[in-house]
Design an enzyme around this catalytic site. Structure first.
Site, PDB file in Angstrom:
ATOM      1  N   LYS A 384       0.808  -1.224   0.000  1.00  0.00           N
ATOM      2  CA  LYS A 384       0.000   0.000   0.000  1.00  0.00           C
ATOM      3  C   LYS A 384       0.842   1.276   0.000  1.00  0.00           C
ATOM      4  CE  LYS A 384      -3.873  -2.211   2.409  1.00  0.00           C
ATOM      5  NZ  LYS A 384      -3.292  -3.557   2.579  1.00  0.00           N
ATOM      6  N   ASP A 460      -8.856  -5.099  -2.439  1.00  0.00           N
ATOM      7  CA  ASP A 460      -8.481  -4.087  -1.446  1.00  0.00           C
ATOM      8  C   ASP A 460      -8.181  -2.782  -2.187  1.00  0.00           C
ATOM      9  OD1 ASP A 460      -7.392  -2.468   0.498  1.00  0.00           O
ATOM     10  OD2 ASP A 460      -6.124  -4.030   1.363  1.00  0.00           O
ATOM     11  N   HIS A 558     -15.225  15.857 -21.347  1.00  0.00           N
ATOM     12  CA  HIS A 558     -15.554  15.943 -19.914  1.00  0.00           C
ATOM     13  C   HIS A 558     -16.629  16.991 -19.657  1.00  0.00           C
ATOM     14  CE1 HIS A 558     -12.983  13.294 -17.451  1.00  0.00           C
ATOM     15  NE2 HIS A 558     -12.182  13.298 -18.513  1.00  0.00           N
TER      16      HIS A 558
END
Length: 572
Positions: A384, A460, A558
């Site tokens: 992580k 995760d 966008h």
């Protein structure tokens, strides 16, 4: 809690003529057997301790004999006594618990029920299936799917009293599930108590429509609701000759549409190819010695090929699927960082590799008693966090995925040209990232795709950090007519069993991809395929976004698709 048998059923008519057995007079002289016995739990503790102590002693002695080539049948007086103690304690435990096990089946066949009474005098009934029945209205409206978490019934209270008890601290919030035996009611009580404690409303956060029992003890503690994330589908992604419809959970507009356009370009050009380079999860504890010299001795011991087989046996005992692949050491003064790498089947494998590492550390403690284990993780793993060791050595699944996009597809589908894409990739993904000092970030937006697929499939989400390490390469081929594009991702950390993959929504997305659960034919193949799909999806996302930037369409798209035109003041 007081537990007692229900009164026996009335005797049959032919039994009513039998005289009851004579009772000894209360004034009879006390016998030796009337003395108070040792409590049963004390006796059990003594024999449990004796059994495991002598078993450990004998195993330790036999290991020493194997090392010194001493015959195992040569016994000392202490060893002989230990064997006799082991046999005696085993016979006791087998007799005690074996009889109890048999009696449990006998009691089930007779359909007996137990009557339970809590400290406040309230009665409950526990039948042969361990279901709780309340003769009067109770807060226990359902029981957990399993009885792994003990249920301690609360006295009769209405919801208002329960909320007040949680607010006042009389009932800990974390204990509601075990006390109520109803996960949904526990979440609703906790939610109302939280609103009163903070003075802020949770309106808009859904509560109903979620299976709270499915997360009990494994995914989330003290739930008060759940967050809704829309899931879109990109594809079909043609990868290694197979088509996949990729689920993506995201709140960013244009992301799924962009990935879908990339999939369309890949499909029209004949598909992409992916190759698994490595598959190994890592864990790196940090240990400390009194001197650097002593730390190097352990380093040389771990790196000696002659010791690897022994360490492999010790490590692999942790799981049927854990298989130690290698050990890499790094020293900082008198501190040693040991990076273990192992395959973990279809699980992502963090817990699996941690258990194996703990086994090895316990084993090493015998030969290196002066070793001080500072932490099971010393960040040399590295989990992580962006880290060069993952970028270079890999962690989880290392995958490379490539495709050749036809020049005509680049023009018609991606609305740009091959030279423009090659130049933009060099100046943006390679040079620009180098100027920024990026670590593993030589790509346009790999993290966008990885996060969306991770959320949809129960991975995760924090491991998106290292899983998004990616370098995107583009090159003109076939005399500059076509585009060769590839992504290399050295540390995709995914699994198809355990964690969030067991939840209904995430399990459905895994099932859509055909990688749900563990592969029975080839353990590990489902998680490896999922990693390849992630890499293929990143390839599609990189191709589409880079084309939008090269064509000058990024801002326009966008503004068109990523901004709501609804008047929110009129919603309600």
């Amino acid at each position: 809690m007081d537990i007692r048998r229900r009164p026996p059923k009335p005797s049959l008519p032919h039994q009513q003529h039998q005289k009851p057995p004579l009772q000894p007079p209360s004034t009879a002289a006390a016998k030796a057997s009337d003395a108070l016995p040792i409590p049963l739990y004390v006796t059990n503790c003594i024999f449990f301790t004796l059994f495991f102590s002598v078993a450990y002693y004998l195993l330790d002695r036999w290991r020493d004999k194997i090392r010194t080539s001493t015959p195992l049948h040569v016994l000392t007086l202490y060893e002989l006594a230990a064997i006799l103690s082991l046999i005696a304690s085993f016979i006791y435990l087998l007799g005690f618990f074996g009889i109890d096990f048999v009696q449990s089946f006998i009691s089930r066949s007779s359909h007996d029920a137990w009557e339970l009474e809590n400290d406040d005098g309230q009665s409950f009934i526990l039948d042969e299936d361990r279901n709780i029945h309340c003769p009067v209205p109770s807060l226990i409206t359902s029981k957990p799917k399993s009885m792994d978490i003990p249920v301690t019934p609360l006295p009769l209270k209405d919801d208002e009293e329960l909320v007040k008890s949680v607010v006042s601290g009389e009932i800990p919030s974390y204990s509601l599930e075990s006390k109520l035996g109803d996960c949904f009611k526990a979440a609703s009580i906790r939610r109302e108590a939280l609103q009163r404690l903070t003075g802020r409303s949770l309106q808009g956060l859904p509560l109903e429509g979620f299976d709270y029992e499915s997360i009990l003890g494994q995914c989330c503690e003290m739930p008060v609701g759940y967050v809704q994330i829309p899931v879109g589908i990109a594809g079909p992604l043609l990868l290694n000759g197979c088509e996949y419809l990729v689920p993506m959970a995201t709140t960013e507009g244009c992301l799924v549409a962009s990935a879908n356009r990339g999939c369309k370009a890949i499909f029209a050009s004949g598909g992409a190819t992916s190759v698994l380079l490595r598959d190994g999860m890592t864990r790196a504890p940090v240990v400390r010695f009194a001197s650097a010299k002593r730390a190097t001795e352990l380093k040389f011991f771990l790196e000696d090929p002659l010791n690897f087989d022994t360490l492999t046996v010790i490590f692999n005992k942790s799981s049927r699927f854990a298989r130690l692949q290698g050990i890499q050491c790094a020293i900082a003064g008198k501190n040693l960082y040991i990076r273990f790498s192992c395959s973990t089947g279809d699980a992502m494998g963090m817990n699996m590799v941690s258990k194996g590492v703990q086994n090895v550390l316990d084993f090493l403690q015998n030969d290196f008693p002066d070793m001080d284990v500072i932490g099971i993780s010393g960040n040399f793993c590295s989990d992580k966090k962006p880290a060069a060791v993952n970028w270079i050595e890999g962690r989880g699944k290392s995958v490379v995925c490539e495709a050749i996009i036809n020049g005509e597809v680049v023009t018609k589908v991606l609305k740009t040209t091959v030279p423009s894409l090659v130049e933009l990739n060099m100046l943006k993904n390679l040079t620009g990232s180098a100027v920024a000092g990026s670590l593993g970030g030589f790509n346009a937006h790999a993290a966008n795709i990885v996060s969306a697929v991770f959320l949809a499939t129960g991975q995760d989400p924090a491991q998106n950090v290292e899983s998004s390490h990616c370098i995107t390469m583009m090159e003109a081929v076939n005399d500059g007519e076509d585009l060769h594009v590839s992504v290399t991702m050295p540390s995709i950390e995914v699994g198809t069993v355990g964690g969030g993959t067991q939840l209904a929504s995430q399990s459905a997305c895994l099932n859509l991809l055909g990688v749900k659960g563990a592969s029975k034919e080839s353990p590990g193949s489902n998680s490896q395929l999922l990693a390849s799909i992630v890499a293929g999806s990143v390839l599609a996302g990189e191709l589409s976004l880079m084309s939008a930037i090269a064509a000058g369409q990024l801002v326009k798209s966008h503004m068109k698709y990523n901004r709501s035109s609804r008047d929110v003041t009129k919603l309600g």
